[in-house]
Design an enzyme around this catalytic site. Structure first.
Site, PDB file in Angstrom:
ATOM      1  N   ASN A   3      54.452  44.821  33.908  1.00  0.00           N
ATOM      2  CA  ASN A   3      55.580  45.712  34.130  1.00  0.00           C
ATOM      3  C   ASN A   3      55.207  47.073  33.582  1.00  0.00           C
ATOM      4  O   ASN A   3      54.201  47.206  32.868  1.00  0.00           O
ATOM      5  CB  ASN A   3      56.832  45.189  33.411  1.00  0.00           C
ATOM      6  CG  ASN A   3      57.652  44.256  34.289  1.00  0.00           C
ATOM      7  OD1 ASN A   3      57.835  44.504  35.475  1.00  0.00           O
ATOM      8  ND2 ASN A   3      58.126  43.175  33.699  1.00  0.00           N
TER       9      ASN A   3
ATOM     10  N   HIS B 171      65.333  37.625  48.697  1.00  0.00           N
ATOM     11  CA  HIS B 171      66.525  38.454  48.887  1.00  0.00           C
ATOM     12  C   HIS B 171      66.611  39.053  50.291  1.00  0.00           C
ATOM     13  O   HIS B 171      67.326  40.021  50.509  1.00  0.00           O
ATOM     14  CB  HIS B 171      66.569  39.553  47.815  1.00  0.00           C
ATOM     15  CG  HIS B 171      66.856  38.988  46.457  1.00  0.00           C
ATOM     16  ND1 HIS B 171      66.492  39.596  45.282  1.00  0.00           N
ATOM     17  CD2 HIS B 171      67.472  37.826  46.086  1.00  0.00           C
ATOM     18  CE1 HIS B 171      66.876  38.842  44.252  1.00  0.00           C
ATOM     19  NE2 HIS B 171      67.469  37.766  44.713  1.00  0.00           N
TER      20      HIS B 171
HETATM   21  P1  NAD Z   1      64.163  45.955  38.652  1.00  0.00           P
HETATM   22  O1  NAD Z   1      64.436  47.285  39.293  1.00  0.00           O
HETATM   23  O2  NAD Z   1      65.262  45.275  37.940  1.00  0.00           O
HETATM   24  O3  NAD Z   1      62.972  46.141  37.604  1.00  0.00           O
HETATM   25  C1  NAD Z   1      61.809  46.810  37.957  1.00  0.00           C
HETATM   26  C2  NAD Z   1      60.704  46.370  37.022  1.00  0.00           C
HETATM   27  O4  NAD Z   1      59.499  46.922  37.507  1.00  0.00           O
HETATM   28  C3  NAD Z   1      60.876  46.836  35.579  1.00  0.00           C
HETATM   29  O5  NAD Z   1      60.553  45.770  34.720  1.00  0.00           O
HETATM   30  C4  NAD Z   1      59.839  47.956  35.436  1.00  0.00           C
HETATM   31  O6  NAD Z   1      59.228  48.019  34.135  1.00  0.00           O
HETATM   32  C5  NAD Z   1      58.813  47.562  36.452  1.00  0.00           C
HETATM   33  N1  NAD Z   1      58.131  48.694  37.065  1.00  0.00           N
HETATM   34  C6  NAD Z   1      58.634  49.889  37.462  1.00  0.00           C
HETATM   35  N2  NAD Z   1      57.673  50.643  38.015  1.00  0.00           N
HETATM   36  C7  NAD Z   1      56.531  49.899  37.974  1.00  0.00           C
HETATM   37  C8  NAD Z   1      55.203  50.117  38.398  1.00  0.00           C
HETATM   38  N3  NAD Z   1      54.838  51.271  38.973  1.00  0.00           N
HETATM   39  N4  NAD Z   1      54.294  49.135  38.188  1.00  0.00           N
HETATM   40  C9  NAD Z   1      54.645  47.963  37.584  1.00  0.00           C
HETATM   41  N5  NAD Z   1      55.894  47.709  37.171  1.00  0.00           N
HETATM   42  C10 NAD Z   1      56.822  48.666  37.369  1.00  0.00           C
HETATM   43  O7  NAD Z   1      63.496  45.075  39.776  1.00  0.00           O
HETATM   44  P2  NAD Z   1      63.708  43.557  40.178  1.00  0.00           P
HETATM   45  O8  NAD Z   1      63.566  42.695  38.965  1.00  0.00           O
HETATM   46  O9  NAD Z   1      62.836  43.319  41.346  1.00  0.00           O
HETATM   47  O10 NAD Z   1      65.213  43.459  40.627  1.00  0.00           O
HETATM   48  C11 NAD Z   1      65.679  44.404  41.551  1.00  0.00           C
HETATM   49  C12 NAD Z   1      66.406  43.817  42.732  1.00  0.00           C
HETATM   50  O11 NAD Z   1      66.602  44.902  43.632  1.00  0.00           O
HETATM   51  C13 NAD Z   1      65.629  42.800  43.486  1.00  0.00           C
HETATM   52  O12 NAD Z   1      66.455  41.725  43.670  1.00  0.00           O
HETATM   53  C14 NAD Z   1      65.288  43.451  44.840  1.00  0.00           C
HETATM   54  O13 NAD Z   1      65.778  42.653  45.901  1.00  0.00           O
HETATM   55  C15 NAD Z   1      66.075  44.741  44.878  1.00  0.00           C
HETATM   56  N6  NAD Z   1      65.251  45.938  45.145  1.00  0.00           N
HETATM   57  C16 NAD Z   1      64.247  45.855  46.050  1.00  0.00           C
HETATM   58  C17 NAD Z   1      63.443  46.947  46.289  1.00  0.00           C
HETATM   59  C18 NAD Z   1      62.345  46.816  47.321  1.00  0.00           C
HETATM   60  O14 NAD Z   1      62.487  46.030  48.250  1.00  0.00           O
HETATM   61  N7  NAD Z   1      61.220  47.520  47.169  1.00  0.00           N
HETATM   62  C19 NAD Z   1      63.660  48.144  45.593  1.00  0.00           C
HETATM   63  C20 NAD Z   1      64.721  48.202  44.666  1.00  0.00           C
HETATM   64  C21 NAD Z   1      65.511  47.082  44.451  1.00  0.00           C
END
Ligand code: NAD
Ligand code: ZN
Length: 249
Positions: free
Chosen positions: A212, A118
């Site tokens: 997760n 992404h």
């Molecule tokens: P999502 O936000 O849809 O889901 C997050 C997942 O992580 C959930 O299943 C949750 O249970 C789990 N989770 C939350 N905290 C956790 C922890 N401490 N340890 C382990 N698991 C944990 O995330 P996604 O599926 O990556 O989709 C989100 C989209 O948003 C992606 O496409 C990404 O590009 C973007 N995004 C990126 C960032 C980043 O770059 N750090 C942050 C937010 C969103």
């Protein structure tokens, strides 16, 4: 540290025993918020406003401010133990690391050749001329322009909803390669809502592990050999042990 991007041809030569696929949850313990549940909020902003490929031009200023804040925030946070564990696995095993995250915490923990499906927060792109460049953690100013002169064509080099994601080709290729019983696929911190990771694992004989914080309706836990609930930074050690036993090094 800038993110080094690999080409598809470099990627196709790789033959992984370990495939790591991460999402926002892997960076949550570093202090970067995930998309929360079904609310579609990211750092209290509507993702439909700050990450929508159809409307980004209408929301130009909001997007500029939002991603400037994300970049500033990124400069203040650090990798956590799951990022360091993944960097360690990369050194030990033939592995491929794919992330949905736009942060650079894997690279800062020592990972190389990470595929950012992404895009990357520290990079900008100009839709007027196709140029991309790295601005690190600095702000993109209201009057800043691309070298071609365009101001309103410049945006973060990240994939918004409703847009093509050119790096998906590498992701599909990697999932199609790590499917043997001796291989291992580790899925960390993704709800499966944006990318349906389960679909890429159908018929795979690899050892499949998911970590997760909690169940997600988009992840079928029955498809996985190990399902670990808990903070990624705290399950890192257990993950290392399962992988090491399976790959046998
Ligand atoms: P999502 O936000 O849809 O889901 C997050 C997942 O992580 C959930 O299943 C949750 O249970 C789990 N989770 C939350 N905290 C956790 C922890 N401490 N340890 C382990 N698991 C944990 O995330 P996604 O599926 O990556 O989709 C989100 C989209 O948003 C992606 O496409 C990404 O590009 C973007 N995004 C990126 C960032 C980043 O770059 N750090 C942050 C937010 C969103
Ligand atoms: Zn340009």
């Amino acid at each position: 540290m800038g993110v080094q991007l690999t080409t598809l041809s470099e990627w196709l030569t790789k033959n992984p025993k370990l495939l790591v696929f991460t999402g926002a949850g892997s960076s949550a313990d570093s202090g970067i918020a995930t998309f929360r549940g079904d609310t579609g909020l990211w750092e209290n902003h509507d993702v439909d406003v700050v990450a929508n490929g159809y409307t980004w031009r209408d929301n130009f200023e909001k997007i500029r401010n939002f991603y400037n804040s994300r970049r500033t925030q990124l400069s203040t946070v650090s990798p956590n133990s799951i990022h360091y564990a993944i960097a360690d696995w990369q050194k030990r095993y033939d592995s491929l690391v794919i992330t949905q995250n736009i942060d650079d915490l894997l690279e800062r923990a020592g990972c190389t050749d990470v595929v950012h499906v992404h895009g990357v927060l520290t990079m900008m792109k100009c839709v007027a001329c196709g140029n991309t460049w790295d601005i690190g953690y600095t702000e993109w100013g209201a009057d800043d322009r691309c070298g071609c002169g365009s101001r309103k064509g410049v945006r973060p080099n990240v994939v918004f909803f409703n847009e093509d994601a050119p790096e998906y080709a590498k992701m599909y290729r990697a999932f199609s390669k790590a499917r043997d019983p001796n291989d291992c696929v580790v899925v960390i911190g993704t709800s499966g809502q944006v990318i349906a990771v389960d679909e890429m694992l159908i018929g795979s004989k690899a050892l499949k592990i998911v970590n997760n914080l909690e169940s997600s309706k988009y992840i079928n836990e029955n498809m996985y050999d190990s399902v670990l609930f808990g903070r990624a930074s705290e399950t890192a050690e257990q993950l290392s042990s399962i992988i090491s036993k399976h790959i046998g090094i």
